[in-house]
Structures are given as structure tokens and as C-alpha cells.
Design an enzyme around this catalytic site. Sequence first.
Site, PDB file in Angstrom:
ATOM      1  CB  SER A 128      83.128  57.547  11.845  1.00  0.00           C
ATOM      2  OG  SER A 128      82.135  56.477  12.522  1.00  0.00           O
ATOM      3  CG  HIS A 138      85.718  54.374  10.018  1.00  0.00           C
ATOM      4  ND1 HIS A 138      86.994  53.612  10.037  1.00  0.00           N
ATOM      5  CD2 HIS A 138      85.346  54.182  11.123  1.00  0.00           C
ATOM      6  CE1 HIS A 138      87.221  52.934  10.902  1.00  0.00           C
ATOM      7  NE2 HIS A 138      86.248  53.226  11.759  1.00  0.00           N
ATOM      8  CG  ASP A 182      82.756  52.893  13.178  1.00  0.00           C
ATOM      9  OD1 ASP A 182      83.834  52.350  13.382  1.00  0.00           O
ATOM     10  OD2 ASP A 182      82.488  54.077  13.129  1.00  0.00           O
ATOM     11  CG  MET A 205      79.797  49.073  16.255  1.00  0.00           C
ATOM     12  SD  MET A 205      79.401  50.278  17.572  1.00  0.00           S
ATOM     13  CE  MET A 205      80.418  51.709  17.193  1.00  0.00           C
ATOM     14  CG  HIS A 211      86.396  49.814  12.889  1.00  0.00           C
ATOM     15  ND1 HIS A 211      86.569  50.732  13.881  1.00  0.00           N
ATOM     16  CD2 HIS A 211      87.216  48.650  13.892  1.00  0.00           C
ATOM     17  CE1 HIS A 211      87.010  50.360  15.141  1.00  0.00           C
ATOM     18  NE2 HIS A 211      87.301  49.113  15.091  1.00  0.00           N
ATOM     19  CG  MET A 230      84.399  48.016  16.676  1.00  0.00           C
ATOM     20  SD  MET A 230      84.018  49.594  16.798  1.00  0.00           S
ATOM     21  CE  MET A 230      83.374  49.866  15.248  1.00  0.00           C
ATOM     22  CG  MET A 259      90.161  50.785  18.703  1.00  0.00           C
ATOM     23  SD  MET A 259      89.199  51.699  17.419  1.00  0.00           S
ATOM     24  CE  MET A 259      87.974  52.612  18.455  1.00  0.00           C
ATOM     25  CG  ASP A 263      88.018  54.834  15.065  1.00  0.00           C
ATOM     26  OD1 ASP A 263      87.148  55.927  15.241  1.00  0.00           O
ATOM     27  OD2 ASP A 263      87.311  53.710  14.748  1.00  0.00           O
TER      28      ASP A 263
HETATM   29  C1  DX5 Z   1      83.991  54.028  17.896  1.00  0.00           C
HETATM   30  C2  DX5 Z   1      83.940  54.054  16.479  1.00  0.00           C
HETATM   31  C3  DX5 Z   1      84.383  55.089  15.968  1.00  0.00           C
HETATM   32  C4  DX5 Z   1      83.618  56.203  16.183  1.00  0.00           C
HETATM   33  C5  DX5 Z   1      84.395  57.472  16.337  1.00  0.00           C
HETATM   34  O1  DX5 Z   1      83.844  52.622  18.498  1.00  0.00           O
HETATM   35  O2  DX5 Z   1      85.154  52.997  15.823  1.00  0.00           O
HETATM   36  O3  DX5 Z   1      84.777  55.102  14.573  1.00  0.00           O
HETATM   37  O4  DX5 Z   1      82.773  56.491  15.026  1.00  0.00           O
HETATM   38  O5  DX5 Z   1      83.724  58.799  16.467  1.00  0.00           O
HETATM   39  P1  DX5 Z   1      84.119  60.001  17.119  1.00  0.00           P
HETATM   40  O6  DX5 Z   1      85.056  60.545  15.952  1.00  0.00           O
HETATM   41  O7  DX5 Z   1      82.907  60.756  17.452  1.00  0.00           O
HETATM   42  O8  DX5 Z   1      84.864  59.672  18.276  1.00  0.00           O
HETATM   43 ZN    ZN Z   2      85.641  52.893  14.025  1.00  0.00          ZN
END
Ligand code: DX5
Ligand code: ZN
Length: 221
Positions: free
Chosen positions: A8, A31, A33, A35, A64, A66, A135, A173
Site C-alpha cells: 500500500s 494498493h 488507498d 480517502m 481501494h 475509502m 478489512m 488489508d
Molecule cells: C487502511 C488502508 C490500508 C493501509 C494498511 O485504511 O486501507 O491499505 O495502508 O496499512 P498497514 O499495512 O500499515 O496496516
Molecule cells: Zn487499503
Amino acid sequence: MTARIQPSILSADFVNMQRDVEAIASADAVHVDVMDNHFVPNLTFGLEMVTRVQAVSPIPLDVHLMITDVDRWAPGYAELGAFSVTFHAEATAEPVALARRLRAIGARAGLALKPGTELSPYLELLPEFDQLLIMTVEPGFGGQSFMDEMLPKITAARSAIGAGGLDVWLQVDGGITTETIGRAAEAGADTFVAGSSVFGAPDAAEAISALRAAADGNHRH
Ligand code: DX5
Ligand code: ZN
């Protein structure tokens, strides 16, 4: 089969993103993220940044989302060329319609569930998806601890995928390290997101190899 490892870039250096995606070229996907400071408290990047990451990445993008309002925004990530686009079940009333739009554009469609969201109402929708994301932390931040209480949900999802003869990747994840990945693999996950345990390691490629080895030693297949 070999576990899929997806680092990620939430844990990458945002001003050295090209360098950092090149450093994880041995992984299966990046990956990404997204947000929006609304669906989750944190804020990362949007379509323009992800378009640039897609342009320079040596490996496919696993996006992903969010964010709220996925019906408006998700198709744009498929259109920019993301290999996979995952949205949260909690963010739309019409998950099947959106999955069909994503697939029609040419992306794999993913459905994500927060830790508090029950799996059972979504099992009948799985044939409409290519990936299910369970998750294993509360979404929003990297560096949190793996929630072992999610293991039964992973096991239940693996059973449903097997019973239905479905070709759905089971992704986890949050909190994935060489210490936790084995338990997730044993429960039935086959696709693993790891942020801090890859980008926080001295050598990202070595961290990816170590995660893959730790997962494959425990795989249910
Ligand atoms: C959290 C994200 C993850 C995050 C995971 O909301 O969706 O993808 O990057 O990070 P680690 O592997 O550090 O838990
Ligand atoms: Zn993620």
C-alpha cells in the site's frame, strides 16, 4: 498457488511516488488507498494523482476507495486503467449496479467490508464481483494492529467462495506482517495488502519476498 502481495502506497513517500512504486516492482499490484476525509477521517489523493501513478507504475493498480459517493467517482478509476477497483459496501445502496459498470469498463470489481459490517447479507452478491476485501483494521490509517477477530469472517468468506465455485479473490488489508499473514492465509485469504511492513522495512523487495514466503507456508490451497 502463490499468495498475491500488494504493498500500500499509503506508507510510501508521497513526493517520491515514482521511486517508491519502482521499489515494489516484484509485488503483484500497487494498493492505492483513496480517502476523502469523509468516509474515513483521513485524506490522501484522488483521480489526478492516481492517473500519474498508473502512468509510471511497473505493476497493475489495485484501487481501494475509502470515499462516499462511489457511484460518482469509482468509474473514473476504472477508466484511467486501474486493474481493480474496490469500493465499500457501506458507501452505496447499489453495489451490483456499480460492479457491473466497473466490469463493463474493463476493471475487476471489488467489494470491501469494514470490520463491523456483517458478511452474510453480501454473500449472494459475490458472483457479481472479482474480489472481496475483508478489512482487518478500521479503515483510515496505516500502522494499526491486525484484528484477529476478523479471522472467522475470512474463513466464512472462503467457504462461501468455495461452495459457490466462484473465482473471487479474497483480500485482507490492515496489520499484515510476516507475523500475521500466516493466520490470514490459513483462514483462506489469497491476496494481501501491506503498507507499513513493506515501506517501513529497510528493503521493500525483501519484505515482499518474506511476506510471500510466510503466506505460502500457511496457505489452505
Ligand atoms: C487502511 C488502508 C490500508 C493501509 C494498511 O485504511 O486501507 O491499505 O495502508 O496499512 P498497514 O499495512 O500499515 O496496516
Ligand atoms: Zn487499503
